[in-house]
Structures are given as structure tokens and as C-alpha cells.
Design an enzyme around this catalytic site. Structure first.
Site, PDB file in Angstrom:
ATOM      1  N   ASP A 301       0.867  -1.183   0.000  1.00 27.98           N
ATOM      2  CA  ASP A 301       0.000   0.000   0.000  1.00 27.98           C
ATOM      3  C   ASP A 301       0.901   1.231   0.000  1.00 27.98           C
ATOM      4  O   ASP A 301       1.920   1.234  -0.659  1.00 27.98           O
ATOM      5  CB  ASP A 301      -0.959  -0.048   1.193  1.00 27.98           C
ATOM      6  CG  ASP A 301      -2.265   0.694   0.938  1.00 27.98           C
ATOM      7  OD1 ASP A 301      -2.208   1.825   0.429  1.00 27.98           O
ATOM      8  OD2 ASP A 301      -3.344   0.157   1.248  1.00 27.98           O
ATOM      9  N   HIS A 337       1.280   2.095  -3.341  1.00 29.07           N
ATOM     10  CA  HIS A 337       0.223   2.929  -3.919  1.00 29.07           C
ATOM     11  C   HIS A 337       0.625   4.395  -3.947  1.00 29.07           C
ATOM     12  O   HIS A 337       0.249   5.133  -4.845  1.00 29.07           O
ATOM     13  CB  HIS A 337      -1.072   2.750  -3.127  1.00 29.07           C
ATOM     14  CG  HIS A 337      -1.688   1.400  -3.300  1.00 29.07           C
ATOM     15  ND1 HIS A 337      -2.846   1.025  -2.666  1.00 29.07           N
ATOM     16  CD2 HIS A 337      -1.320   0.328  -4.039  1.00 29.07           C
ATOM     17  CE1 HIS A 337      -3.155  -0.218  -3.003  1.00 29.07           C
ATOM     18  NE2 HIS A 337      -2.227  -0.650  -3.822  1.00 29.07           N
TER      19      HIS A 337
END
Length: 521
Positions: A301, A337
Site C-alpha cells: 500500500d 500505492h
């Protein structure tokens, strides 16, 4: 002029910044160094480094040292005193047999807690080479946990006998949380509550075993009455030093300083598989004076996500705390991300964040701010400079229509018509971007989408160099909001935002939102 700066020092280790021009995570060219004690015993070490933040280990407690770096000058520093070294093996640790060996994990946790209890104030607990399994362990004030090179402390795959943090303690202080709100959560494999002068160091490995159990199969759920554990959870701690070790495979967020003050993280390796859910690398929340230097990220992430809590569905705000004064230097973010992300839990406010001399490779976004109506809070004083990005889809984004939470696609959240100002109106004011190199951009150089009632203010972009675009990129929206155009190889697009750029050709005339967009009712 080159500066040699002491980033962190313990009794046996030191992290030193070699601030030469052009250095990011790596130095432009490797350099040789020589280290000697200045107490008259003539002991000396020599080495060579390619890292801008270099780790020195095998030092002696309470000793003055002189570090000389070839062609770059010298630095004097002194290691901390140590009141005693305790070997964890003396407490009967059982060697690793399998991730399913819960009995050994419970025995080892008890042994480590006994060793910590016996440790003198200012002492060091050393976990030597070998692989060990343990259930969650609580660290305390005035101690060092040293993971020796070759040591691996692992969590078991089963949650049997795993402790849980309640949302609040008996005095009402926040303990457990989930996405910025109070919630019971499983205790992290290593954790501390209210600890002062805590050091966690070494060249060993902390493995949260998120890949060995079922943690990653229920990313947004609650099981056994609690949310997933972090990898390292520090709650209301101060004067914390983390350096040298590798931490990987956390059940959820990897390192979570919550309500912490004066924390240094240096020369760490933070790892998780690219498809592991919500395995953010480093998430300071409601914290201040945070320093992150020379850390390498490859996660599932966001690499770094700076947070300040989330206002509750009925406006609850007692748990909110601002995050202020975060400095990030010489880090390498190889996948994730986002490189450095602010939000979306920012209701307490995030202020004075500096990102400099870093490198981001293959992250979806570089610098990313995200919030929405209902969150409230403000973001200000965000600075990024001397950063290189490669293969990033959108380099810079600020999104005040982020479609998070169950109501994230509702009309009142996504409407591009002005709404009334209230305590739930978020504000973004002050983003400075300077001296940035972009290679292989996919979707857009920048995308800024503010609220019509609270536009994004004071975005300044200087010395931005776009070297190339990714020829394989497919069109897609550059931010996560409804009604946003798919883009490919776009420049800086903005709506309800004030953006100044010293190169007007980088400002795109394209619309960010589709012209006929209507939010779902």
C-alpha cells in the site's frame, strides 16, 4: 559544502547522514570511511558505503568516536551508555520449528517478557542469531532491544492466545484504532504504550507472519472482536529510536506510531508483497517531531501515510490529534500505492511535512493528499524538493473528493457544487514542490481537485523537469474521485485549486472532471 550529520546513536550503533549534493537514497559515488575510538586504545575500522544514510554497528557503549569520510571531512560523536547487556537466550528461548508452533510462541513471549522485566534501566536485551517465534511482546521505557544480525523474530500463524488492545484504556485514552477511529485491534508482535527512551535496533528481522496466517484474507473485517494487528505499534511513546532492522509481512500497517513525540526511524528496510492489503509501510498518526531517514520501502500500500485521525460519523472528535513536523530524507520507495501520502484520515490536521532527497520508483503516486467532505481538519506546510520519480502514474495529487467510506459516492460528497462551510469542511493550504525530476510518467504530472467551497490554496511548483512519459501507460483517472476524466501523458490539471508554476507550459488546459458529471444520489 558536505555535511556529516548524526541521525541516530545508541550504545552500539549509529546512523550517519552523508549529505553530498545529488545524494538521494544512494550516494552519487561510493565513498570510503574510517572510524576510530578516541579514548586512546587506537581501535579503528574502515569501510566503504554507497548510502546517503550509513549504518555503523559493533560500537562500544559510552565511547567517543571520530568518523572520517574520504574527501568529505570528519564527524565526532559519542555512543550512549548501557547499564547492562542481557542475552535473551539465557531465558530459555525455544528455536523456530514452524509457524504453527503456538506453544513455543507462547513460551518465548513469556521468556522475553521476563527478560524485559529483569533488564536494568538503560540496559540492552539482545536476541542473538537464530529464528524464534513469539506471540506479542510489550516493550517498556529506558531499554534497548537489539536484534543481532542473523536473528529473526517471527509471529505464529495462528491467533490463538493473541492479545487484543481495547479501543480505550480504563482512563479513556485511545489504544486500539482502525482507519483513524477508536476500535479494538490485535496487539502488534512488538508494541509499547507510553514508553520513553526506547531503542529498537540491529541488523536482524521482524516478521509479522501476515503471509503465514489468514490476516490478509480479511482486510476490512473484524474477527474475534478485533481489527488486524500492526507490525510494530507504538502508542503515546516519546524519544524512540528505530534503526537498522528489516520488518516485513505485517498483518496490516507495518510501523504505526500513534500519539508519539520525537521518533527517529533510520536505515530500516520495510517490506511486504505488492498484493498484500493495507500493508502501509510507516504511518505516523497524531504524532510530532518524526524523522524518517535512509529507509527503503517495498510494500503493498502506501510507503509513508501521514494521518491525524478521522472524525466519527456523528462528528466525534475527542480522539483526534494533529500531526506536525515530519521530516523524510534520503528514502527509497520502490513500490506502493503512494510514495508520501497525507490522509485520508486527517481530521486532526497535518502540518509542516518536509520530503527531500528521496527516490520513488513504480509507486502509483508520488506526493498524494486525500480527503473529503465530512472529515474536517486542515493540511498546511507541505514541501517536497530534490526528489526523483520513475514509473509513477501521477506524480503529484491533492483530492478533496476522495471516495472513501460507505457514503463516499454520495451526492453530498462528490458534488462539484458549493456546499455550506462547517466543521466537516477540510482545507488544504500550502504545497511547495521544487527541483523534481520525473521519468516515465503514466497518467498525469499533477492532478489537484479541491472543493468549490474550499479550494486548494497556494500550490507552488518550481524547477519541475519532465524527462519522459511511459509509452505503455493506459488511460485512467489520475485520482480516486467520481466523474474524473481518464488521462494519459497529461501535464498538471487542476479544478477548484490555485496552482502557480514557473513553467506555464506544464499547466494543462484540460478539464479534470467530465463536463456532464452528476454524483450518484
Amino acid at each position: 559544502m558536505t555535511d556529516l550529520v548524526t541521525v541516530a546513536v545508541s550504545a552500539r550503533m549509529a546512523a550517519i547522514r552523508i549529505a553530498v549534493p545529488g545524494a538521494r537514497y544512494y550516494l552519487p559515488d561510493p565513498v570510503s570511511w574510517r572510524l576510530r575510538a578516541t579514548n586512546g586504545d587506537n581501535l579503528a575500522w574502515e569501510g566503504r558505503t554507497d548510502r546517503a544514510v550509513t549504518l555503523l554497528d559493533m560500537l562500544s557503549p559510552g565511547t567517543a568516536y571520530l568518523l572520517e569520510v574520504e574527501g568529505l571531512g570528519s564527524l565526532q560523536f559519542r555512543t550512549r551508555e548501557c547499564s547492562g547487556l542481557v542475552e535473551a537466550a539465557a531465558y530459555g528461548l525455544l528455536p523456530y520449528v514452524s509457524a504453527q508452533d503456538t506453544a513455543a510462541a507462547l513460551r518465548n513471549a513469556d521468556a522475553l517478557q521476563a527478560a524485559i522485566a529483569d533488564l536494568p534501566v538503560g540496559g540492552t536485551l539482545r536476541i542473538g542469531p537464530g529464528r524464534w517465534t513469539a506471540l506479542p511482546v510489550t516493550l517498556r521505557s529506558d531499554m534497548t532491544l537489539h536484534l543481532a544480525e542473523g536473528a529473526e523474530l517471527c509471529s505464529p500463524s495462528s491467533r490463538d492466545s493473541w492479545s487484543v488492545f481495547p479501543a480505550r484504556d480504563n482512563a479513556g485514552h485511545l489504544l486500539g484504532s482502525w482507519e483513524g477511529e477508536p476500535a479494538a485491534c490485535f496487539a502488534a508482535p512488538l508494541h509499547a504504550i507510553g514508553a520513553r527512551r526506547l531503542v529498537l535496533e540491529g541488523k536482524g528481522i521482524l516478521d509479522g507472519a501476515g503471509n503465514a496466517g489468514d490476516w490478509w484474507g480479511w482486510a476490512k473485517e473484524t474477527r474475534d472482536g478485533a481489527r488486524r494487528a500492526r507490525g510494530l505499534h507504538l502508542i503515546d511513546c516519546s524519544d524512540v529510536t528505530l534503526f537498522g532492522f528489516t520488518i516485513r509481512n505485517a498483518p496490516s500497517w507495518i510501523i504505526h506510531p500513534q500519539g508519539c513525540h520525537r521518533l527517529v526511524a533510520a536505515c530500516l528496510s520495510i517490506e511486504a508483497p505488492h498484493d498484500s492489503p493495507n500493508t502501509d509501510g510507516f504511518n505516523p498518526e497524531g504524532s510530532s517531531e518524526i524523522r524518517v531517514e535512509g529507509v527503503r520501502f517495498t510494500v503493498g500500500d502506501d510507503c509513508i501515510a501521514i494521518k491525524a485521525g478521522k472524525r466519527g460519523p456523528c462528528g466525534e472528535a475527542a480522539h483526534l490529534r494533529e500531526t506536525r513536523d515530519v521530516q523524510i530524507r534520503h528514502c527509497l520507495m520502490e513500490r506502493g500505492h503512494g510514495g508520501v501520502v497525507i490522509g485520508s484520515e486527517m481530521s486532526g490536521g497535518v502540518h509542516d511535512v518536509l520530503v527531500e532527497d528521496c527516490e520513488m520508483i513504480g509507486t502509483d503516486r508520488g506526493l498524494r493528499l486525500k480527503t473529503r467532505r465530512g472529515r474536517g481538519g486542515s493540511v498546511s506546510g507541505i514541501t517536497m524538493r530534490r526528489v526523483r520519480m520513475e514509473g509513477v502514474l501521477t506524480a503529484f495529487s491533492a483530492n478533496a473528493h476522495y471516495h472513501c467510506d460507505p457514503d463516499g459516492h454520495d451526492e453530498w460528497v462528490q458534488s462539484r457544487q458549493p456546499a455550506a462551510l462547517d466543521e466537516g469542511t477540510p482545507e488544504i493550504d500550502g504545497i511547495a514542490v521544487e527541483d523534481i525530476d520525473l521519468h516515465e510518467v503514466g497518467h498525469a504530472v499533477g492532478a489537484f481537485l479541491g472543493l468549490p467551497e474550499a479550494p486548494i490554496r497556494n500550490v507552488s511548483i518550481r524547477n519541475l523537469r519532465v524527462h519522459s512519459f511511459d509509452p505503455e501507460a493506459a488511460p485512467a483517472p489520475p485520482i480516486m474521485a467520481d466523474g474524473v476524466q481518464a488521462m494519459r501523458h497529461e501535464m498538471i490539471v487542476y479544478e477548484h485549486a490555485h496552482v502557480e508554476c514557473d513553467d506555464p507550459t506544464l499547466l494543462s488546459p484540460s478539464r479534470l472532471s467530465v463536463s456532464n458529471f452528476q454524483a450518484a444520489s
